[in-house]
Design a protein around this motif. Structure first.
Motif, mmCIF file in Angstrom:
data_model
loop_
_atom_site.group_PDB
_atom_site.id
_atom_site.type_symbol
_atom_site.label_atom_id
_atom_site.label_comp_id
_atom_site.label_asym_id
_atom_site.label_seq_id
_atom_site.Cartn_x
_atom_site.Cartn_y
_atom_site.Cartn_z
ATOM 1 N N VAL A 32 -21.281 -24.004 0.434
ATOM 2 C CA VAL A 32 -21.793 -22.688 0.085
ATOM 3 C C VAL A 32 -22.331 -22.785 -1.335
ATOM 4 O O VAL A 32 -21.650 -23.279 -2.231
ATOM 5 C CB VAL A 32 -20.701 -21.608 0.194
ATOM 6 N N VAL A 33 -23.576 -22.355 -1.514
ATOM 7 C CA VAL A 33 -24.217 -22.411 -2.826
ATOM 8 C C VAL A 33 -24.517 -20.990 -3.293
ATOM 9 O O VAL A 33 -24.688 -20.085 -2.489
ATOM 10 C CB VAL A 33 -25.514 -23.255 -2.798
ATOM 11 N N SER A 34 -24.561 -20.820 -4.589
ATOM 12 C CA SER A 34 -24.896 -19.523 -5.184
ATOM 13 C C SER A 34 -26.304 -19.578 -5.743
ATOM 14 O O SER A 34 -26.644 -20.499 -6.484
ATOM 15 C CB SER A 34 -23.933 -19.193 -6.319
ATOM 16 N N ILE A 35 -27.112 -18.600 -5.371
ATOM 17 C CA ILE A 35 -28.438 -18.427 -5.954
ATOM 18 C C ILE A 35 -28.466 -16.989 -6.441
ATOM 19 O O ILE A 35 -28.610 -16.060 -5.642
ATOM 20 C CB ILE A 35 -29.563 -18.733 -4.954
ATOM 21 N N GLY A 36 -28.277 -16.820 -7.733
ATOM 22 C CA GLY A 36 -28.110 -15.481 -8.285
ATOM 23 C C GLY A 36 -26.858 -14.868 -7.682
ATOM 24 O O GLY A 36 -25.836 -15.531 -7.549
#
Length: 144
Positions: A32-36
């Motif tokens: 799981v990645v965070s973009i903003g």
């Protein structure tokens, strides 16, 4: 709003992959990645079991549900798959090179009038490649 609450545990992936089962026979890297402020589930799939992630839920018979997500993929996938006594899906053998909102509205079978434990697999990988999901939701549609 005619949709009930999101039935997926952690459908937003705000808590990483908590609540999601990872298939041990999928040769894939899932994260799981965070973009903003957004949390996005991402998989780099090589081979093996095409399931990758799944969540089991009990759904009511004779009930309309709305299953939706925003997806992106370099490989063809089976989109918005769910399986009880048989497998059902929104689309098959299609790649989504740009972020695409998918919505699948379905009516569950009668199943002897009892709820059925059902496996939900947002994307089944049909070949090597990368896929991402955000805004994943399953909700009961309220007719009144």
């Amino acid at each position: 709003d005619r949709l009930g609450p999101n039935l997926f545990q952690n459908g937003s992936f705000a808590e990483g992959l908590q609540g999601w089962g990872i298939h041990p026979d999928a040769d894939a890297t899932s994260s799981v990645v965070s973009i903003g402020p957004e949390r996005i589930w991402n998989v780099k799939y090589r081979k093996g079991n095409w399931t990758v992630i799944a969540q089991d839920l009990s759904v009511k018979p004779d009930t309309v549900y709305v299953y939706e997500a925003v997806v992106k993929s370099t490989a063809p996938v089976v989109a918005l798959y769910w399986q009880s006594e048989i497998g059902r899906f929104h689309e098959i053998d299609k790649a989504y090179p740009e972020w695409t909102r998918l919505r699948y509205v379905f009516l569950t079978p009668h199943w002897n009038g009892e709820p059925m434990r059902t496996s939900f697999n947002p994307l089944l990988m049909k070949g090597a490649g990368e896929a991402s999901i955000k805004d994943l939701r399953l909700a009961e549609f309220k007719t009144r």
